[in-house]
Design a protein around this motif. Structure first.
Motif, mmCIF file in Angstrom:
data_model
loop_
_atom_site.group_PDB
_atom_site.id
_atom_site.type_symbol
_atom_site.label_atom_id
_atom_site.label_comp_id
_atom_site.label_asym_id
_atom_site.label_seq_id
_atom_site.Cartn_x
_atom_site.Cartn_y
_atom_site.Cartn_z
ATOM 1 N N SER A 290 5.556 -70.241 -44.742
ATOM 2 C CA SER A 290 5.429 -71.358 -45.682
ATOM 3 C C SER A 290 4.322 -72.323 -45.293
ATOM 4 O O SER A 290 3.883 -73.130 -46.093
ATOM 5 C CB SER A 290 6.757 -72.131 -45.760
ATOM 6 N N THR A 291 3.877 -72.263 -44.028
ATOM 7 C CA THR A 291 2.838 -73.145 -43.531
ATOM 8 C C THR A 291 1.922 -72.396 -42.577
ATOM 9 O O THR A 291 2.368 -71.470 -41.880
ATOM 10 C CB THR A 291 3.447 -74.370 -42.800
ATOM 11 N N ASN A 292 0.654 -72.800 -42.543
ATOM 12 C CA ASN A 292 -0.293 -72.168 -41.626
ATOM 13 C C ASN A 292 0.090 -72.384 -40.167
ATOM 14 O O ASN A 292 -0.282 -71.590 -39.294
ATOM 15 C CB ASN A 292 -1.705 -72.721 -41.859
ATOM 16 N N LYS A 293 0.842 -73.442 -39.905
ATOM 17 C CA LYS A 293 1.267 -73.717 -38.533
ATOM 18 C C LYS A 293 2.281 -72.693 -38.039
ATOM 19 O O LYS A 293 2.540 -72.604 -36.838
ATOM 20 C CB LYS A 293 1.868 -75.121 -38.450
ATOM 21 N N GLY A 294 2.845 -71.923 -38.973
ATOM 22 C CA GLY A 294 3.860 -70.941 -38.593
ATOM 23 C C GLY A 294 3.356 -69.896 -37.626
ATOM 24 O O GLY A 294 4.125 -69.367 -36.817
ATOM 25 N N ILE A 295 2.063 -69.592 -37.674
ATOM 26 C CA ILE A 295 1.516 -68.545 -36.810
ATOM 27 C C ILE A 295 1.598 -68.943 -35.340
ATOM 28 O O ILE A 295 1.612 -68.089 -34.449
ATOM 29 C CB ILE A 295 0.049 -68.251 -37.197
ATOM 30 N N ALA A 296 1.688 -70.240 -35.062
ATOM 31 C CA ALA A 296 1.785 -70.691 -33.672
ATOM 32 C C ALA A 296 3.100 -70.261 -33.023
ATOM 33 O O ALA A 296 3.169 -70.126 -31.796
ATOM 34 C CB ALA A 296 1.646 -72.206 -33.600
ATOM 35 N N VAL A 297 4.133 -70.040 -33.838
ATOM 36 C CA VAL A 297 5.443 -69.671 -33.286
ATOM 37 C C VAL A 297 5.417 -68.290 -32.634
ATOM 38 O O VAL A 297 5.772 -68.151 -31.456
ATOM 39 C CB VAL A 297 6.540 -69.760 -34.367
ATOM 40 N N PRO A 298 4.994 -67.215 -33.349
ATOM 41 C CA PRO A 298 4.942 -65.924 -32.669
ATOM 42 C C PRO A 298 3.943 -65.879 -31.522
ATOM 43 O O PRO A 298 4.177 -65.187 -30.529
ATOM 44 C CB PRO A 298 4.536 -64.950 -33.795
ATOM 45 N N ILE A 299 2.844 -66.630 -31.639
ATOM 46 C CA ILE A 299 1.884 -66.660 -30.539
ATOM 47 C C ILE A 299 2.522 -67.288 -29.305
ATOM 48 O O ILE A 299 2.358 -66.795 -28.179
ATOM 49 C CB ILE A 299 0.602 -67.420 -30.947
ATOM 50 N N THR A 300 3.265 -68.357 -29.505
ATOM 51 C CA THR A 300 3.959 -68.990 -28.389
ATOM 52 C C THR A 300 5.051 -68.081 -27.833
ATOM 53 O O THR A 300 5.290 -68.050 -26.620
ATOM 54 C CB THR A 300 4.576 -70.332 -28.833
ATOM 55 N N ALA A 301 5.703 -67.316 -28.725
ATOM 56 C CA ALA A 301 6.770 -66.401 -28.289
ATOM 57 C C ALA A 301 6.249 -65.305 -27.375
ATOM 58 O O ALA A 301 7.033 -64.684 -26.648
ATOM 59 C CB ALA A 301 7.460 -65.776 -29.505
ATOM 60 N N LEU A 302 4.941 -65.063 -27.400
ATOM 61 C CA LEU A 302 4.362 -64.104 -26.463
ATOM 62 C C LEU A 302 4.651 -64.500 -25.020
ATOM 63 O O LEU A 302 4.905 -63.652 -24.171
ATOM 64 C CB LEU A 302 2.843 -64.010 -26.660
ATOM 65 N N GLY A 303 4.595 -65.792 -24.754
ATOM 66 C CA GLY A 303 4.805 -66.267 -23.391
ATOM 67 C C GLY A 303 6.163 -66.876 -23.145
ATOM 68 O O GLY A 303 6.698 -66.786 -22.047
ATOM 69 N N SER A 304 6.743 -67.498 -24.172
ATOM 70 C CA SER A 304 8.039 -68.164 -23.992
ATOM 71 C C SER A 304 8.744 -68.309 -25.332
ATOM 72 O O SER A 304 8.298 -69.086 -26.180
ATOM 73 C CB SER A 304 7.844 -69.542 -23.343
ATOM 74 N N SER A 305 9.827 -67.587 -25.518
ATOM 75 C CA SER A 305 10.575 -67.710 -26.766
ATOM 76 C C SER A 305 11.289 -69.055 -26.835
ATOM 77 O O SER A 305 11.505 -69.597 -27.919
ATOM 78 C CB SER A 305 11.589 -66.561 -26.899
ATOM 79 N N GLY A 306 11.644 -69.619 -25.675
ATOM 80 C CA GLY A 306 12.265 -70.934 -25.662
ATOM 81 C C GLY A 306 11.329 -71.999 -26.216
ATOM 82 O O GLY A 306 11.726 -72.844 -27.019
ATOM 83 N N ALA A 307 10.066 -71.942 -25.796
ATOM 84 C CA ALA A 307 9.073 -72.885 -26.314
ATOM 85 C C ALA A 307 8.854 -72.663 -27.804
ATOM 86 O O ALA A 307 8.667 -73.615 -28.576
ATOM 87 C CB ALA A 307 7.758 -72.726 -25.552
ATOM 88 N N ALA A 308 8.874 -71.385 -28.227
ATOM 89 C CA ALA A 308 8.686 -71.072 -29.649
ATOM 90 C C ALA A 308 9.835 -71.623 -30.483
ATOM 91 O O ALA A 308 9.622 -72.156 -31.576
ATOM 92 C CB ALA A 308 8.580 -69.557 -29.835
ATOM 93 N N ILE A 309 11.064 -71.516 -29.977
ATOM 94 C CA ILE A 309 12.222 -72.058 -30.688
ATOM 95 C C ILE A 309 12.092 -73.566 -30.834
ATOM 96 O O ILE A 309 12.440 -74.152 -31.870
ATOM 97 C CB ILE A 309 13.526 -71.684 -29.958
#
Length: 382
Positions: A290-309
């Protein structure tokens, strides 16, 4: 399989090329953050990861190790292997005992599988080509309970349904990741050799190894022995988590709440989200963010799913995301589970370092498949 040494010339092109790339990267980061701030951030981030992530994972590994050892001692693993082989073999091409590893990781985190992988009552069911795939299987379900429940609790319309759709997507992603990995390991190890067990020569067919003593004594001893294995596994994953996750976080995060670079932990140059925005024309049809910022979540999940959550929770509070986003975020965060920070250490702990590159490649594909599957399933349900 005997490992052979690889030789290169003492001095060649590799050294100057590596130095140019290495210095170029850090000069670029230092130019943005400031040299002193870059060094301070690296040290602070590494310390934060050690204290708040590695020791947490060690505690998880100790608990999982104790429980797994008790299950092994009293035949639960053998029972699960017999009951679930009819499912695990056709779906994953793995023994039924591996389902216990899935449950361990779902309830805790990726390295929980390692405490089982060192138990002869678990190892005896595996062929050599199946052992490396445990890393991909475990990571696909790592932090699953935390991820699903966290996503369900967000104040977003359809959050509960989205979290369950994401769980389905993660399962599909796990099948993709494990099957691709199995295909590669079969070529390398063959399909006949069994995993070596320390007491395999003394183990009669159809039997398992147990400790001496009363039921109570066996329970306490197996619990403590499993906990000790958990400590060893917790130590083994420290280098991979600290080194890899520090790099990923510095490439993912920005200045943070302060708005300036001051050497604080978890600051960075935010280059990965910028790359994600450039690729949005591809990613939008695949995931439907829904937002362009959404792509930052899976990128962050590469290193830390806790940070992505944590990022998802922030987006939810700003009303930037919907049910489809929750589904995709759940699938990817659960399937990837910060695998770049644990995959290398886990493959090393399993003594299958030669397959590390393939494990990372195929799990990347599996995580993307999980997100796409969640998006498709959500579209069919709404």
């Amino acid at each position: 399989m005997k490992k052979e040494n690889t030789f290169k010339k003492e001095i060649g092109l590799e050294a100057p090329i590596f130095l140019l790339v290495f210095l170029g990267i850090f000069i670029y980061i230092g130019k943005i953050m400031g040299g002193t701030n870059m060094i301070k951030t690296m040290m602070s981030t590494a310390y934060d990861l050690l204290m708040n992530v590695c020791f947490y994972l060690m505690a998880v590994a100790v608990l999982a190790g104790g429980i797994s050892s008790v299950f092994s001692e009293f035949g639960v693993i053998a029972l699960i292997n017999r009951a679930l082989s009819v499912l695990m073999k056709p779906i994953y091409d793995l023994p039924g005992a591996s389902s216990l590893g899935m449950l361990n990781c779902f309830m805790s985190d990726n390295p929980a599988i390692l405490t089982l992988a060192y138990d002869d009552n678990f190892r005896k069911y595996f062929k050599k080509y199946q052992m490396p795939a445990l890393t991909n299987l475990a990571t696909s379900f790592g932090m699953g309970l935390i991820t699903v429940t966290s996503m369900m609790s967000l104040s977003v319309d359809g959050a509960i349904k989205g979290a369950f759709v994401g769980l389905c997507g993660a399962i599909i992603g796990s099948v993709i990741s494990v099957r691709l990995m199995i295909r590669q390991t079969k070529k390398y190890y063959g399909t006949e050799d069994m995993v070596e067990c320390s007491n395999s020569s003394n183990l009669p067919e159809g039997h398992r190894i147990v400790r001496e003593g009363s039921v109570g004594s066996r329970f306490i001893q197996s619990l403590l022995d499993g906990g000790k294995v958990g400590v060893d596994m917790g130590v083994a994953i420290i280098p991979g988590v600290v080194l890899i996750c520090t790099i990923v976080l510095m490439l993912t995060n920005g200045t943070g709440p302060s708005g300036v670079y001051d050497g604080s932990a978890n600051q960075g140059i935010a280059v990965l989200p910028l790359i994600g925005e450039k690729l949005n024309f591809i990613l939008q049809p695949l995931f439907g963010f829904s937002t362009n910022k959404g792509i930052a979540v899976p990128i962050t999940a590469l290193g830390s799913s806790g940070a992505a959550i944590g990022m998802v929770a922030d987006m939810a509070s700003k009303k930037l995301i919907g049910g489809n986003d929750i589904a995709v975020f759940t699938a990817i965060c659960m399937c990837w589970s910060g695998y770049l920070s644990t995959h290398i250490a886990m493959m090393d702990a399993l003594d299958t370092k030669e397959m590390t590159g393939y494990a990372i490649l195929y799990h990347t594909i599996g995580g993307l498949g999980a997100g796409v599957a969640a998006h498709i399933i959500w579209g069919l349900l709404v």
